[in-house]
Design a protein around this motif. Structure first.
Motif, PDB file in Angstrom:
ATOM      1  N   ASN A  23      32.994 -17.374 -16.135  1.00  0.00           N
ATOM      2  CA  ASN A  23      34.310 -16.689 -15.631  1.00  0.00           C
ATOM      3  C   ASN A  23      34.290 -16.489 -14.011  1.00  0.00           C
ATOM      4  O   ASN A  23      35.290 -16.271 -13.558  1.00  0.00           O
ATOM      5  N   ILE A  24      33.169 -16.129 -13.421  1.00  0.00           N
ATOM      6  CA  ILE A  24      32.902 -16.079 -12.134  1.00  0.00           C
ATOM      7  C   ILE A  24      32.058 -16.867 -11.333  1.00  0.00           C
ATOM      8  O   ILE A  24      30.945 -16.940 -12.151  1.00  0.00           O
ATOM      9  N   SER A  25      32.111 -17.068 -10.128  1.00  0.00           N
ATOM     10  CA  SER A  25      31.329 -18.105  -9.608  1.00  0.00           C
ATOM     11  C   SER A  25      29.841 -17.386  -9.283  1.00  0.00           C
ATOM     12  O   SER A  25      30.007 -16.180  -8.894  1.00  0.00           O
ATOM     13  N   ALA A  26      28.703 -18.150  -9.443  1.00  0.00           N
ATOM     14  CA  ALA A  26      27.636 -17.582  -9.240  1.00  0.00           C
ATOM     15  C   ALA A  26      26.526 -18.735  -9.303  1.00  0.00           C
ATOM     16  O   ALA A  26      26.653 -19.879  -9.707  1.00  0.00           O
ATOM     17  N   GLY A  27      25.278 -18.112  -9.076  1.00  0.00           N
ATOM     18  CA  GLY A  27      24.089 -19.090  -9.493  1.00  0.00           C
ATOM     19  C   GLY A  27      24.502 -20.694  -8.806  1.00  0.00           C
ATOM     20  O   GLY A  27      24.837 -20.959  -7.713  1.00  0.00           O
ATOM     21  N   SER A  28      24.136 -21.624  -9.524  1.00  0.00           N
ATOM     22  CA  SER A  28      24.210 -23.085  -9.351  1.00  0.00           C
ATOM     23  C   SER A  28      25.355 -23.474  -9.054  1.00  0.00           C
ATOM     24  O   SER A  28      25.863 -24.516  -8.146  1.00  0.00           O
ATOM     25  N   PHE A  29      26.611 -22.912  -9.572  1.00  0.00           N
ATOM     26  CA  PHE A  29      27.903 -23.142  -9.190  1.00  0.00           C
ATOM     27  C   PHE A  29      28.140 -22.727  -7.906  1.00  0.00           C
ATOM     28  O   PHE A  29      28.777 -23.843  -6.996  1.00  0.00           O
ATOM     29  N   ALA A  30      27.932 -21.697  -7.349  1.00  0.00           N
ATOM     30  CA  ALA A  30      27.909 -21.308  -5.757  1.00  0.00           C
ATOM     31  C   ALA A  30      27.285 -22.344  -5.145  1.00  0.00           C
ATOM     32  O   ALA A  30      27.910 -22.852  -3.841  1.00  0.00           O
ATOM     33  N   LYS A  31      26.025 -22.587  -5.431  1.00  0.00           N
ATOM     34  CA  LYS A  31      25.189 -23.432  -4.583  1.00  0.00           C
ATOM     35  C   LYS A  31      25.564 -24.677  -4.633  1.00  0.00           C
ATOM     36  O   LYS A  31      25.697 -25.390  -3.513  1.00  0.00           O
ATOM     37  N   ARG A  32      26.108 -25.528  -5.775  1.00  0.00           N
ATOM     38  CA  ARG A  32      26.269 -26.812  -5.795  1.00  0.00           C
ATOM     39  C   ARG A  32      27.713 -27.183  -4.908  1.00  0.00           C
ATOM     40  O   ARG A  32      27.933 -28.316  -4.472  1.00  0.00           O
ATOM     41  N   TYR A  33      28.706 -26.224  -5.083  1.00  0.00           N
ATOM     42  CA  TYR A  33      29.953 -26.635  -4.342  1.00  0.00           C
ATOM     43  C   TYR A  33      30.140 -25.657  -3.235  1.00  0.00           C
ATOM     44  O   TYR A  33      31.101 -25.772  -2.548  1.00  0.00           O
ATOM     45  N   GLY A  34      29.031 -24.874  -2.680  1.00  0.00           N
ATOM     46  CA  GLY A  34      29.124 -24.462  -1.534  1.00  0.00           C
ATOM     47  C   GLY A  34      30.388 -23.274  -1.282  1.00  0.00           C
ATOM     48  O   GLY A  34      30.899 -23.036  -0.329  1.00  0.00           O
ATOM     49  N   VAL A  74      36.510 -15.035  -9.140  1.00  0.00           N
ATOM     50  CA  VAL A  74      37.044 -14.838 -10.297  1.00  0.00           C
ATOM     51  C   VAL A  74      37.991 -15.898 -10.570  1.00  0.00           C
ATOM     52  O   VAL A  74      38.848 -16.146  -9.774  1.00  0.00           O
ATOM     53  N   PHE A  75      37.466 -16.671 -11.500  1.00  0.00           N
ATOM     54  CA  PHE A  75      38.464 -18.116 -11.864  1.00  0.00           C
ATOM     55  C   PHE A  75      39.610 -17.663 -12.590  1.00  0.00           C
ATOM     56  O   PHE A  75      39.593 -16.739 -13.480  1.00  0.00           O
ATOM     57  N   ASP A  76      40.519 -18.439 -12.636  1.00  0.00           N
ATOM     58  CA  ASP A  76      41.804 -18.028 -13.332  1.00  0.00           C
ATOM     59  C   ASP A  76      41.754 -18.585 -14.800  1.00  0.00           C
ATOM     60  O   ASP A  76      42.324 -17.657 -15.683  1.00  0.00           O
ATOM     61  N   GLU A  77      40.688 -19.342 -15.044  1.00  0.00           N
ATOM     62  CA  GLU A  77      40.497 -19.645 -16.294  1.00  0.00           C
ATOM     63  C   GLU A  77      38.901 -20.280 -16.463  1.00  0.00           C
ATOM     64  O   GLU A  77      38.409 -20.823 -15.385  1.00  0.00           O
ATOM     65  N   VAL A 135      29.648 -12.650 -16.458  1.00  0.00           N
ATOM     66  CA  VAL A 135      29.973 -13.729 -15.195  1.00  0.00           C
ATOM     67  C   VAL A 135      29.905 -15.023 -15.583  1.00  0.00           C
ATOM     68  O   VAL A 135      30.759 -16.015 -15.602  1.00  0.00           O
ATOM     69  N   ASP A 136      28.794 -15.431 -16.148  1.00  0.00           N
ATOM     70  CA  ASP A 136      28.624 -16.774 -16.912  1.00  0.00           C
ATOM     71  C   ASP A 136      27.635 -16.595 -18.085  1.00  0.00           C
ATOM     72  O   ASP A 136      26.884 -15.837 -18.063  1.00  0.00           O
ATOM     73  N   PHE A 137      27.298 -17.627 -18.606  1.00  0.00           N
ATOM     74  CA  PHE A 137      26.260 -17.633 -19.844  1.00  0.00           C
ATOM     75  C   PHE A 137      26.026 -18.979 -20.311  1.00  0.00           C
ATOM     76  O   PHE A 137      26.664 -19.933 -20.209  1.00  0.00           O
ATOM     77  N   LYS A 138      24.665 -19.146 -20.849  1.00  0.00           N
ATOM     78  CA  LYS A 138      24.534 -20.531 -21.489  1.00  0.00           C
ATOM     79  C   LYS A 138      24.155 -20.381 -22.936  1.00  0.00           C
ATOM     80  O   LYS A 138      23.310 -19.240 -23.506  1.00  0.00           O
ATOM     81  N   ILE A 139      24.726 -21.174 -23.849  1.00  0.00           N
ATOM     82  CA  ILE A 139      24.446 -21.287 -25.080  1.00  0.00           C
ATOM     83  C   ILE A 139      23.995 -22.642 -25.583  1.00  0.00           C
ATOM     84  O   ILE A 139      24.261 -23.340 -25.166  1.00  0.00           O
ATOM     85  N   GLU A 140      23.397 -22.381 -26.843  1.00  0.00           N
ATOM     86  CA  GLU A 140      23.016 -23.673 -27.667  1.00  0.00           C
ATOM     87  C   GLU A 140      23.456 -23.873 -29.047  1.00  0.00           C
ATOM     88  O   GLU A 140      23.716 -22.759 -29.765  1.00  0.00           O
ATOM     89  N   PHE A 141      23.937 -25.043 -29.340  1.00  0.00           N
ATOM     90  CA  PHE A 141      24.291 -24.902 -31.000  1.00  0.00           C
ATOM     91  C   PHE A 141      23.230 -26.131 -31.571  1.00  0.00           C
ATOM     92  O   PHE A 141      22.699 -26.970 -31.067  1.00  0.00           O
TER      93      PHE A 141
END
Ligand code: ADP
Ligand code: UDP
Length: 236
Positions: A97-108, A114-117, A176-182
């Motif tokens: 929902n919000i930039s952080a972690g590997s997203f912020a690093k990968r895309y600089g 805060v993302f619109d979606e 902010v973000d999360f990881k889930i498994e199915f």
């Protein structure tokens, strides 16, 4: 009926999985062991096993009530939960929902945009490869899941985000973000694994203080206290 732990099936970085007398059910036992950066950083967070077990059980029961099928069956102790034994889909499903972690690093970009979606991404759950980022077509090509399963996973993941975002906001926490498994249980996709400060980024609504595993990853201090605070808010 009292379920007890029989043979250990698996020991992972954060949990152990045990057989029970019912072949469709396993006991997940949460550990205090903590790892980060694909196992490069190792440590212990006292009390984490209890926090992650109790918190996951509260959230899984909430999600079940809101229409997301989960593996949850019954909490057996502070650290142990009886769950349906699934065949895990080797996909880490990450919603942001919000930039952080590997997203912020990968895309600089900065953290905190805060993302619109919400964004949804998949990683191929394969420690030896460092859980690489993949897209739907890659997951399908690698036969990790069928098209129908991928669609179901995405629908449930967005529902999980909607429910948990609202839930955490009531506890003065931004999801902010999360990881889930199915996993697959009787051929159906259900939510498995855990939802905890190990697998979510949670920031205090008022101060933006990090209240999750980033305190361990980034040596921010107050790790144990923060896990206890999060559980306190979740239970409130
Ligand atoms: P890792 O395998 O990444 O080190 P853990 O220490 O959390 O992670 O180990 C728990 C393992 O159990 C994970 O691989 C997870 O995918 C798996 N798991 C979670 N829920 C279930 C379930 N209901 N049935 C079978 N396996 C599960
Ligand atoms: N995450 C996780 N397990 C993983 C990778 C990520 O639980 O193996 C969670 C992480 O805690 C965060 C979200 O998924 O809440 C997004 O993580 P990111 O891709 O930013 O990776 P990281 O910064 O953890 O390397």
């Amino acid at each position: 009926m009292a379920y007890t732990k029989l043979n250990q099936l698996y020991e992972g970085k954060a949990k152990k999985v045990f057989e029970t007398c019912d072949e469709g059910l396993v006991i997940v036992s949460y550990k205090d062991d903590a790892t980060a950066f694909n196992g490069e950083k190792k440590g212990t967070i006292a009390g984490k096993g209890v926090v992650n077990n109790v918190m996951s059980d509260i959230l899984f029961q909430l999600l079940e009530k809101e229409g997301v099928p989960t593996h949850f069956v019954e909490q057996l102790s502070d650290t142990d939960t009886l769950v349906k034994k699934v065949t895990i889909l080797p996909l880490e499903v990450i919603i942001r929902n919000i930039s952080a972690g590997s997203f912020a690093k990968r895309y600089g970009v900065a953290e905190g945009i805060v993302f619109d979606e919400p964004t949804l991404e998949f990683s191929y759950k394969e420690d030896a490869l460092g859980d690489p980022l993949i897209n739907d077509d890659h997951a399908f090509a690698l036969k990790l899941a069928t098209r129908e399963q991928i669609a179901q996973v995405k629908e449930y993941a967005h529902k999980v985000n909607d429910v948990l975002k609202a839930f955490f906001l009531e506890k003065d926490l931004k999801l902010v973000d999360f990881k889930i498994e199915f996993g697959l249980f009787n051929g159906k996709v259900i939510l498995a694994d855990e939802i905890s400060p190990d697998t979510c980024r949670l920031w205090d609504v008022n101060t933006n203080e990090k209240m999750d595993k980033d305190r361990f990853r980034r040596d921010l201090g107050g790790v144990e206290e923060t896990y206890q605070k999060v559980l306190g808010r979740v239970k409130s």
